[in-house]
Motif scaffolding. Structure first.
Motif, short mmCIF file in Angstrom:
data_model
loop_
_atom_site.label_atom_id
_atom_site.label_comp_id
_atom_site.label_asym_id
_atom_site.label_seq_id
_atom_site.Cartn_x
_atom_site.Cartn_y
_atom_site.Cartn_z
N GLU A 138 0.85 -1.19 0.00
CA GLU A 138 0.00 0.00 0.00
C GLU A 138 0.89 1.24 0.00
N SER A 174 1.16 5.49 1.14
CA SER A 174 0.59 6.52 1.99
C SER A 174 0.09 7.68 1.13
N ALA A 175 -0.67 8.55 1.76
CA ALA A 175 -1.17 9.73 1.05
C ALA A 175 -0.01 10.61 0.60
N ALA A 176 1.03 10.72 1.42
CA ALA A 176 2.18 11.54 1.07
C ALA A 176 2.94 10.95 -0.12
N ARG A 222 1.69 8.99 -2.45
CA ARG A 222 0.86 9.13 -3.65
C ARG A 222 0.90 10.57 -4.17
N GLU A 223 0.83 11.53 -3.28
CA GLU A 223 0.83 12.93 -3.69
C GLU A 223 2.13 13.29 -4.40
N ASP A 254 2.29 11.48 -7.82
CA ASP A 254 1.38 12.15 -8.75
C ASP A 254 2.02 13.41 -9.33
#
Length: 303
Positions: free
Chosen positions: A226, A228-230, A232-233, A236
Motif C-alpha cells: 500500500e 501513503s497519502a504523502a 501518492r501525492e 502524482d
C-alpha cells in the motif's frame, strides 16, 4: 479486415521480452492484436509496418544511449515518445524535479568539464556514513556502487571509480545512502495511461562496491504494498511534471506508462529516487488486470 500490428521493443538479451512484459504480450493477443517482440537495434525490422511500437524490454539502452535515441526518433508511432525518452535517460532530470519543489535525495553533481583531481573528488564526498556513486546515464544499478565514507579502502575505491567515470566522459552523481532502503525498501508506484495502478516494495539492490557490469541489471526482491497519502501525492506530482514535459513536444498526448520510485528520508517523508518513463518494469503480475489495462490503453491510442 485489417489486423492491428503492435511491436513491443526489446533488446538482444531478451529477444522474447522480459517476463513482466510477456504478460502484456499475452494481453494484447487476447484482444486480437498481432503483437510481436522486436529488437530495437535489429536492422531487419521494418518499424513502419506496425501501427504502434511500445518501448518495453530495451534494457541495453544505457550502453548505447545515442544510438537508442537516434532509433527512437525514426519511429513516428513510438510510445513513450522519443522526446520524453531523451529527457528521462539522463538522471539530470532529478534536478528539474527538485527545482520544481519535489523532494529528491540531496546530490552532488560532477562533470568531466570540471577536470577534477582525485583530491578535488575526495573533498566532495561525504565525510560520514555510506554513500552511492552512479553515472547520470545508467539503469538497473549498472555502474553504481555503495561505499563507506569512514573506511579508507572503500573511500579510495570510490575516488578512483569516480575519477575513471569522469575520464570516460560521464557525469557523476554522489548521494548519501539512506538506511531506510535497507529497512523499508523502495516504493515503486506504477502509472498506466496517467493513472495510478499499483505499487510494490523493492528491496535493497546495493550491497557493496562496484564490481563491474555483469549483465544488464541486479535482481530485486518485490512484494505488493500500500502507499501513503504523502507517497501518492509526491508520485502524482512527478508524473504530472513528466506529462508536462511530454506535452511540450506532443500537445495533448499523455504518458502511456510511468513508474516513480520513492524512498524515506531521515524524517520519514518520501523522496523521489527515480521517475522512469523509458522502460520501467511495471510489475504487471502483481495486480490482477494490470496487463489488460495497459493493453487497452495501447489500443485506445489508435482510436
Amino acid at each position: 479486415m485489417t489486423t492491428t500490428r503492435i511491436a513491443l521493443a526489446t533488446c538482444n538479451f531478451h529477444p522474447d521480452l522480459a517476463e513482466d512484459d510477456q504478460h502484456l504480450l499475452r494481453a494484447l493477443r487476447k484482444l486480437g492484436v498481432e503483437a510481436v517482440p522486436a529488437v530495437w537495434d535489429d536492422a531487419e525490422v521494418d518499424w513502419s509496418a506496425f501501427d504502434l511500437v511500445v518501448v518495453r524490454s530495451v534494457w541495453d539502452w544505457s550502453q548505447q544511449r545515442d544510438a537508442f535515441l537516434a532509433w527512437a526518433r525514426t519511429v513516428p508511432n513510438l510510445l513513450n515518445r522519443a522526446a520524453i525518452l531523451a529527457w528521462n535517460t539522463d538522471k539530470a532530470y532529478l534536478r528539474e524535479l527538485d527545482a520544481a519543489g519535489m523532494p529528491t535525495i540531496p546530490t552532488i553533481w560532477l562533470t568531466p568539464e570540471q577536470k577534477l583531481s582525485s583530491r578535488a573528488v575526495h573533498t566532495r564526498m561525504p565525510a560520514h556514513g555510506d554513500f552511492v556513486i552512479k553515472p547520470t546515464v545508467s539503469r538497473g544499478a549498472r555502474d553504481t556502487g555503495r561505499y563507506q565514507a569512514g573506511e579508507a579502502t572503500s573511500r579510495g575505491t570510490a575516488i578512483r571509480r569516480t575519477v575513471q567515470l569522469l575520464k570516460d566522459g560521464r557525469e557523476v552523481m554522489i548521494q548519501r545512502y539512506l538506511t531506510s532502503v535497507d529497512t523499508a525498501g523502495e516504493a515503486a508506484l506504477v502509472y498506466i495511461d496517467g493513472a495510478f495502478s499499483h505499487a510494490v516494495r523493492k528491496g535493497a539492490m546495493l550491497q557493496g562496491q562496484f564490481r563491474g557490469a555483469a549483465g544488464l541489471y541486479k535482481q530485486e526482491s518485490m512484494s505488493l504494498r500500500e502507499v501513503s497519502a504523502a507517497e501518492r501525492e509526491l508520485a502524482d506530482r512527478a508524473v504530472a511534471f513528466a506529462q508536462a514535459r511530454l506535452e511540450e513536444s506532443h500537445p495533448g498526448e499523455g504518458l502511456l506508462y510511468a513508474r516513480v520510485d520513492l524512498v524515506e528520508g531521515d524524517d520519514g517523508a518520501p523522496l523521489v529516487l527515480e521517475l522512469e518513463v523509458v522502460e520501467p518494469t511495471l510489475f504487471l503480475a502483481f495486480r490482477e488486470g494490470a496487463a489488460d489495462g495497459l493493453a487497452q490503453a495501447i489500443l485506445a491510442r489508435l482510436a
